[in-house]
Motif scaffolding. Sequence first.
Motif, PDB file in Angstrom:
ATOM      1  N   ILE A  12       0.832  -1.204   0.000  1.00 51.68           N
ATOM      2  CA  ILE A  12       0.000   0.000   0.000  1.00 51.68           C
ATOM      3  C   ILE A  12       0.866   1.253   0.000  1.00 51.68           C
ATOM      4  N   GLY A  13       1.899   1.300   0.823  1.00 47.64           N
ATOM      5  CA  GLY A  13       2.764   2.471   0.866  1.00 47.64           C
ATOM      6  C   GLY A  13       3.412   2.757  -0.479  1.00 47.64           C
ATOM      7  N   ILE A  16       0.778   4.214  -2.801  1.00 45.78           N
ATOM      8  CA  ILE A  16       0.534   5.625  -2.498  1.00 45.78           C
ATOM      9  C   ILE A  16       1.621   6.492  -3.130  1.00 45.78           C
ATOM     10  N   ALA A  72       1.631   4.461   6.272  1.00 48.46           N
ATOM     11  CA  ALA A  72       1.178   3.170   5.750  1.00 48.46           C
ATOM     12  C   ALA A  72       1.915   2.055   6.496  1.00 48.46           C
ATOM     13  N   ASP A  94      -3.377   8.681   8.179  1.00 43.73           N
ATOM     14  CA  ASP A  94      -3.012   7.273   8.288  1.00 43.73           C
ATOM     15  C   ASP A  94      -4.139   6.378   7.790  1.00 43.73           C
ATOM     16  N   LEU A  95      -3.872   5.076   7.827  1.00 39.02           N
ATOM     17  CA  LEU A  95      -4.805   4.066   7.335  1.00 39.02           C
ATOM     18  C   LEU A  95      -5.270   3.128   8.439  1.00 39.02           C
ATOM     19  N   GLY A 121      -8.542   5.062   4.742  1.00 35.78           N
ATOM     20  CA  GLY A 121      -8.557   4.037   3.709  1.00 35.78           C
ATOM     21  C   GLY A 121      -9.943   3.655   3.256  1.00 35.78           C
ATOM     22  N   TRP A 165      -3.933  -7.925   2.149  1.00 36.25           N
ATOM     23  CA  TRP A 165      -3.414  -6.742   2.830  1.00 36.25           C
ATOM     24  C   TRP A 165      -2.678  -7.178   4.088  1.00 36.25           C
ATOM     25  N   THR A 314      -7.608   1.406  -0.975  1.00 39.70           N
ATOM     26  CA  THR A 314      -6.918   1.908   0.212  1.00 39.70           C
ATOM     27  C   THR A 314      -5.998   3.082  -0.125  1.00 39.70           C
ATOM     28  N   ALA A 315      -5.107   2.873  -1.098  1.00 39.11           N
ATOM     29  CA  ALA A 315      -4.220   3.973  -1.503  1.00 39.11           C
ATOM     30  C   ALA A 315      -5.024   5.107  -2.121  1.00 39.11           C
TER      31      ALA A 315
END
Length: 367
Positions: A12-13, A16, A72, A94-95, A121, A165, A314-315
């Motif tokens: 995910i990071g 992003i 992330a 943040d997520l 997210g 995830w 999410t991203a």
Amino acid sequence: MRPVTILGAGKIGATIASFLHATGDYAVTLVDRDAARLDRLDLPFAIRRTAQDIAAALPPSLLANQFAVLSAAPFQLTRGIARAAAEAGVHYLDLTEDVASTRDVRALAEGATTAFIPQCGLAPGFVSIAAHDLARRFDSLDTMRLRVGALPRFPTNALGYNLTWSTDGLINEYIEPCEAIVAGRRTVVAAMEGLETLGVEGVTYEAFNTSGGLGSLCETYAGRLRELNYRTMRYPGHAAIMKVLLSDLRLAERRHLLHDIFTHALPTTTQDVVVILVSVTGTKDGHLHQETLARAIPDQDFLGAHRTAIQLTTAGGICAVLDLLAEGRIPTRGFVRQEDIALDAFLANRFGKIYRETDRATQARGE
């Protein structure tokens, strides 16, 4: 360009970082403790990569002169990262789905001159924005139900599940107590309970209580609803097997072992789907009425690369919120709830459009 730092270079990071760099509007720094992981990432050279142990105290220079820091990282690191953002005087997003660490973020936001926006997210995140928008259409409210599943499109094992995830985040949701409103009272219910069957776009799912998905909705709607709950959607049979693992074999008491079992036995997949069902009932013009938002978002091409559904949602969610923050379209100081974000503004955003109910072929081209 606005300088932003992303902490955590997992799937995910890294997504992003790719999304924000593609806009040309952000100068992106991606930070992770694993230098080898950073080197392996197939990302543009212009994305700065910094090896730093983000579980330790972050050096002030890391966040100096940044517009925002986006976490992330695993939920266990949320408190430290948010504290570093507060000390640096930068916006924080943040997520996390973790309830306890979000309370700490809220405390740090008191009196802050920058924005603290946790839970940006999918769930919590988009579903809170959608539920709040639906609720505004009623004269009075009765129930609010949020259902989300991040699932393989082609399940092949008895769990009907692949890792899509964070494994630690998944286990946390299955074990920690769940906030809810029951019979008009704000309360806590057990994870994995409340099993139900439902259908979306012709597919049958089961759903059960999991932790963290409501974000701040319980607080926002306390005293206004008879029932509010969040449940995770899975293919039928998943909950029964998980109860054997968590309760009968007592792996809820040995999370590290459950983590090892999942990562060893459950393969990852890039062929996934995110299923969303948000339903609100209440009175409108004197009659009981229901409004529902439903989506099934598959993996697809976006911004020049193939993305999983969980990466997209999410991203895409946190990037949309960052855009809205940069544009001044959401509060720019203090604690910002997801329900402070207008659904129309979110869906009109270049990343929020991932959630739009539109022609998928057009969406996949990034138009």
